[in-house]
Design a protein around this motif. Structure first.
Motif, PDB file in Angstrom:
ATOM      1  N   GLY A  91       0.242  -1.316   0.580  1.00  0.00           N
ATOM      2  CA  GLY A  91       0.132   0.245   0.393  1.00  0.00           C
ATOM      3  C   GLY A  91       0.641   1.271  -0.105  1.00  0.00           C
ATOM      4  N   SER A  92       2.000   1.205   0.612  1.00  0.00           N
ATOM      5  CA  SER A  92       2.638   2.272   0.631  1.00  0.00           C
ATOM      6  C   SER A  92       3.564   3.116  -0.303  1.00  0.00           C
ATOM      7  CB  SER A  92       3.980   2.388   2.017  1.00  0.00           C
ATOM      8  OG  SER A  92       3.028   2.099   2.792  1.00  0.00           O
ATOM      9  N   MET A  93       4.371   1.538  -1.110  1.00  0.00           N
ATOM     10  CA  MET A  93       4.570   1.464  -2.744  1.00  0.00           C
ATOM     11  C   MET A  93       3.914   1.757  -3.599  1.00  0.00           C
ATOM     12  SD  MET A  93       6.730   1.735  -4.180  1.00  0.00           S
ATOM     13  CE  MET A  93       8.654   0.475  -3.455  1.00  0.00           C
ATOM     14  N   GLU A  94       2.226   1.554  -3.384  1.00  0.00           N
ATOM     15  CA  GLU A  94       1.721   2.271  -4.225  1.00  0.00           C
ATOM     16  C   GLU A  94       1.535   3.893  -4.353  1.00  0.00           C
ATOM     17  OE1 GLU A  94      -1.985  -0.563  -3.732  1.00  0.00           O
ATOM     18  OE2 GLU A  94      -1.186  -1.879  -5.434  1.00  0.00           O
ATOM     19  N   GLU A  95       0.664   4.297  -3.228  1.00  0.00           N
ATOM     20  CA  GLU A  95       0.441   4.960  -2.862  1.00  0.00           C
ATOM     21  C   GLU A  95       2.380   6.112  -2.966  1.00  0.00           C
ATOM     22  OE1 GLU A  95      -0.878   6.652   1.751  1.00  0.00           O
ATOM     23  OE2 GLU A  95      -1.802   4.406   1.480  1.00  0.00           O
ATOM     24  N   PHE A  96       3.313   5.594  -2.952  1.00  0.00           N
ATOM     25  CA  PHE A  96       4.499   6.546  -3.781  1.00  0.00           C
ATOM     26  C   PHE A  96       4.790   6.066  -4.924  1.00  0.00           C
ATOM     27  CE2 PHE A  96       8.954   6.557  -4.794  1.00  0.00           C
ATOM     28  CZ  PHE A  96       9.070   7.444  -4.552  1.00  0.00           C
ATOM     29  N   ILE A  97       3.903   5.809  -5.567  1.00  0.00           N
ATOM     30  CA  ILE A  97       4.059   5.859  -7.230  1.00  0.00           C
ATOM     31  C   ILE A  97       3.023   6.440  -8.035  1.00  0.00           C
ATOM     32  CG2 ILE A  97       4.058   4.356  -9.025  1.00  0.00           C
ATOM     33  CD1 ILE A  97       5.175   1.898  -7.644  1.00  0.00           C
ATOM     34  N   HIS A  98       1.601   6.545  -7.350  1.00  0.00           N
ATOM     35  CA  HIS A  98       0.522   7.651  -7.220  1.00  0.00           C
ATOM     36  C   HIS A  98       1.197   8.784  -6.940  1.00  0.00           C
ATOM     37  CE1 HIS A  98      -3.377   8.648  -7.244  1.00  0.00           C
ATOM     38  NE2 HIS A  98      -3.277   9.356  -6.341  1.00  0.00           N
ATOM     39  N   TYR A  99       1.764   9.388  -6.137  1.00  0.00           N
ATOM     40  CA  TYR A  99       2.244  10.539  -5.627  1.00  0.00           C
ATOM     41  C   TYR A  99       3.104  11.368  -7.213  1.00  0.00           C
ATOM     42  CZ  TYR A  99       4.320  14.310  -2.985  1.00  0.00           C
ATOM     43  OH  TYR A  99       5.065  15.517  -2.907  1.00  0.00           O
ATOM     44  N   ALA A 100       4.124  10.489  -6.994  1.00  0.00           N
ATOM     45  CA  ALA A 100       5.200  10.254  -7.817  1.00  0.00           C
ATOM     46  C   ALA A 100       5.084  10.680  -9.673  1.00  0.00           C
ATOM     47  CB  ALA A 100       6.507   9.199  -8.030  1.00  0.00           C
ATOM     48  N   ASN A 101       3.456   9.618  -9.742  1.00  0.00           N
ATOM     49  CA  ASN A 101       2.942  10.107 -10.718  1.00  0.00           C
ATOM     50  C   ASN A 101       2.355  11.962 -11.431  1.00  0.00           C
ATOM     51  OD1 ASN A 101       3.942   8.033 -12.038  1.00  0.00           O
ATOM     52  ND2 ASN A 101       2.543   6.895 -11.871  1.00  0.00           N
ATOM     53  N   LEU A 102       1.549  11.628 -10.065  1.00  0.00           N
ATOM     54  CA  LEU A 102       1.168  13.611  -9.748  1.00  0.00           C
ATOM     55  C   LEU A 102       2.115  14.542  -9.826  1.00  0.00           C
ATOM     56  CD1 LEU A 102      -1.327  12.823  -6.927  1.00  0.00           C
ATOM     57  CD2 LEU A 102      -1.951  13.031  -9.504  1.00  0.00           C
ATOM     58  N   ILE A 103       3.370  13.951  -9.232  1.00  0.00           N
ATOM     59  CA  ILE A 103       4.517  15.171 -10.057  1.00  0.00           C
ATOM     60  C   ILE A 103       5.103  15.247 -11.401  1.00  0.00           C
ATOM     61  CG2 ILE A 103       6.974  15.490  -9.754  1.00  0.00           C
ATOM     62  CD1 ILE A 103       6.364  14.597  -6.206  1.00  0.00           C
ATOM     63  N   ILE A 104       5.066  14.380 -12.353  1.00  0.00           N
ATOM     64  CA  ILE A 104       5.229  14.327 -13.034  1.00  0.00           C
ATOM     65  C   ILE A 104       4.166  14.808 -13.952  1.00  0.00           C
ATOM     66  CG2 ILE A 104       5.631  13.015 -15.351  1.00  0.00           C
ATOM     67  CD1 ILE A 104       6.601  10.225 -13.073  1.00  0.00           C
ATOM     68  N   VAL A 105       2.681  14.548 -13.618  1.00  0.00           N
ATOM     69  CA  VAL A 105       1.515  15.367 -14.930  1.00  0.00           C
ATOM     70  C   VAL A 105       2.120  16.570 -14.446  1.00  0.00           C
ATOM     71  CG1 VAL A 105      -0.994  15.260 -14.995  1.00  0.00           C
ATOM     72  CG2 VAL A 105       0.311  13.100 -14.358  1.00  0.00           C
ATOM     73  N   LYS A 106       1.964  16.951 -12.853  1.00  0.00           N
ATOM     74  CA  LYS A 106       1.893  18.483 -13.179  1.00  0.00           C
ATOM     75  C   LYS A 106       3.233  19.261 -13.511  1.00  0.00           C
ATOM     76  CE  LYS A 106      -0.320  18.194  -8.365  1.00  0.00           C
ATOM     77  NZ  LYS A 106       0.342  18.394  -7.040  1.00  0.00           N
ATOM     78  N   ARG A 107       4.917  18.521 -14.096  1.00  0.00           N
ATOM     79  CA  ARG A 107       5.922  19.290 -14.485  1.00  0.00           C
ATOM     80  C   ARG A 107       5.205  19.401 -15.859  1.00  0.00           C
ATOM     81  NH1 ARG A 107      10.482  15.010 -11.454  1.00  0.00           N
ATOM     82  NH2 ARG A 107      10.436  17.387 -10.004  1.00  0.00           N
ATOM     83  N   GLN A 108       4.659  18.273 -16.251  1.00  0.00           N
ATOM     84  CA  GLN A 108       4.066  18.175 -17.422  1.00  0.00           C
ATOM     85  C   GLN A 108       2.543  19.509 -18.380  1.00  0.00           C
ATOM     86  OE1 GLN A 108       3.166  14.342 -18.335  1.00  0.00           O
ATOM     87  NE2 GLN A 108       4.555  13.875 -19.083  1.00  0.00           N
ATOM     88  N   VAL A 109       2.084  19.457 -17.520  1.00  0.00           N
ATOM     89  CA  VAL A 109       0.752  20.801 -17.597  1.00  0.00           C
ATOM     90  C   VAL A 109       1.682  22.017 -17.232  1.00  0.00           C
ATOM     91  CG1 VAL A 109      -1.012  22.181 -15.804  1.00  0.00           C
ATOM     92  CG2 VAL A 109      -0.320  19.108 -15.895  1.00  0.00           C
ATOM     93  N   ALA A 110       2.674  22.310 -17.157  1.00  0.00           N
ATOM     94  CA  ALA A 110       3.708  23.351 -16.862  1.00  0.00           C
ATOM     95  C   ALA A 110       4.599  23.867 -17.944  1.00  0.00           C
ATOM     96  CB  ALA A 110       4.337  23.411 -15.199  1.00  0.00           C
ATOM     97  N   ASP A 111       4.658  22.688 -18.743  1.00  0.00           N
ATOM     98  CA  ASP A 111       5.767  22.385 -19.430  1.00  0.00           C
ATOM     99  C   ASP A 111       5.223  23.602 -20.545  1.00  0.00           C
ATOM    100  OD1 ASP A 111       7.063  22.128 -21.982  1.00  0.00           O
ATOM    101  OD2 ASP A 111       7.872  19.909 -21.785  1.00  0.00           O
ATOM    102  N   PRO A 112       5.324  24.670 -21.146  1.00  0.00           N
ATOM    103  CA  PRO A 112       5.401  25.660 -22.142  1.00  0.00           C
ATOM    104  C   PRO A 112       5.563  24.555 -24.014  1.00  0.00           C
ATOM    105  CG  PRO A 112       7.762  26.216 -21.584  1.00  0.00           C
ATOM    106  CD  PRO A 112       7.282  25.213 -21.011  1.00  0.00           C
ATOM    107  N   SER A 113       5.643  23.483 -23.939  1.00  0.00           N
ATOM    108  CA  SER A 113       5.677  23.090 -25.191  1.00  0.00           C
ATOM    109  C   SER A 113       4.420  22.749 -26.116  1.00  0.00           C
ATOM    110  CB  SER A 113       7.070  22.339 -25.690  1.00  0.00           C
ATOM    111  OG  SER A 113       7.431  21.247 -24.561  1.00  0.00           O
ATOM    112  N   ILE A 114       4.260  22.029 -24.730  1.00  0.00           N
ATOM    113  CA  ILE A 114       2.727  21.489 -25.248  1.00  0.00           C
ATOM    114  C   ILE A 114       1.643  21.897 -25.362  1.00  0.00           C
ATOM    115  CG2 ILE A 114       3.285  19.162 -23.469  1.00  0.00           C
ATOM    116  CD1 ILE A 114       0.958  20.448 -21.643  1.00  0.00           C
TER     117      ILE A 114
END
Length: 62
Positions: free
Chosen positions: A9-32
């Motif tokens: 459960g902790s690993m799944e939560e960590f992966i979920h949190y890491a994926n959210l960070i990645i998506v937030k960075r993609q949203v902020a990417d000016p090239s999309i």
């Protein structure tokens, strides 16, 4: 067995949190495109909303 379930459960939560960070960075990417940004922002909002609808096993039925 309970320790293993907690660890997984902790690993799944960590992966979920890491994926959210990645998506937030993609949203902020000016090239999309604006369309890509809207899609990612919508998906991000849906994922973040899951946290406020109770924690069962991390999966919601659709």
């Amino acid at each position: 067995m309970a320790y293993r379930e907690a660890l997984v459960g902790s690993m799944e939560e960590f992966i979920h949190y890491a994926n959210l960070i990645i998506v937030k960075r993609q949203v902020a990417d000016p090239s999309i495109t604006d369309e890509q940004r809207r899609m990612l922002a919508r998906l991000l909002a849906l994922e973040e909303a899951k946290r406020f609808h109770g924690k069962d096993d991390g999966h919601t039925e659709r």
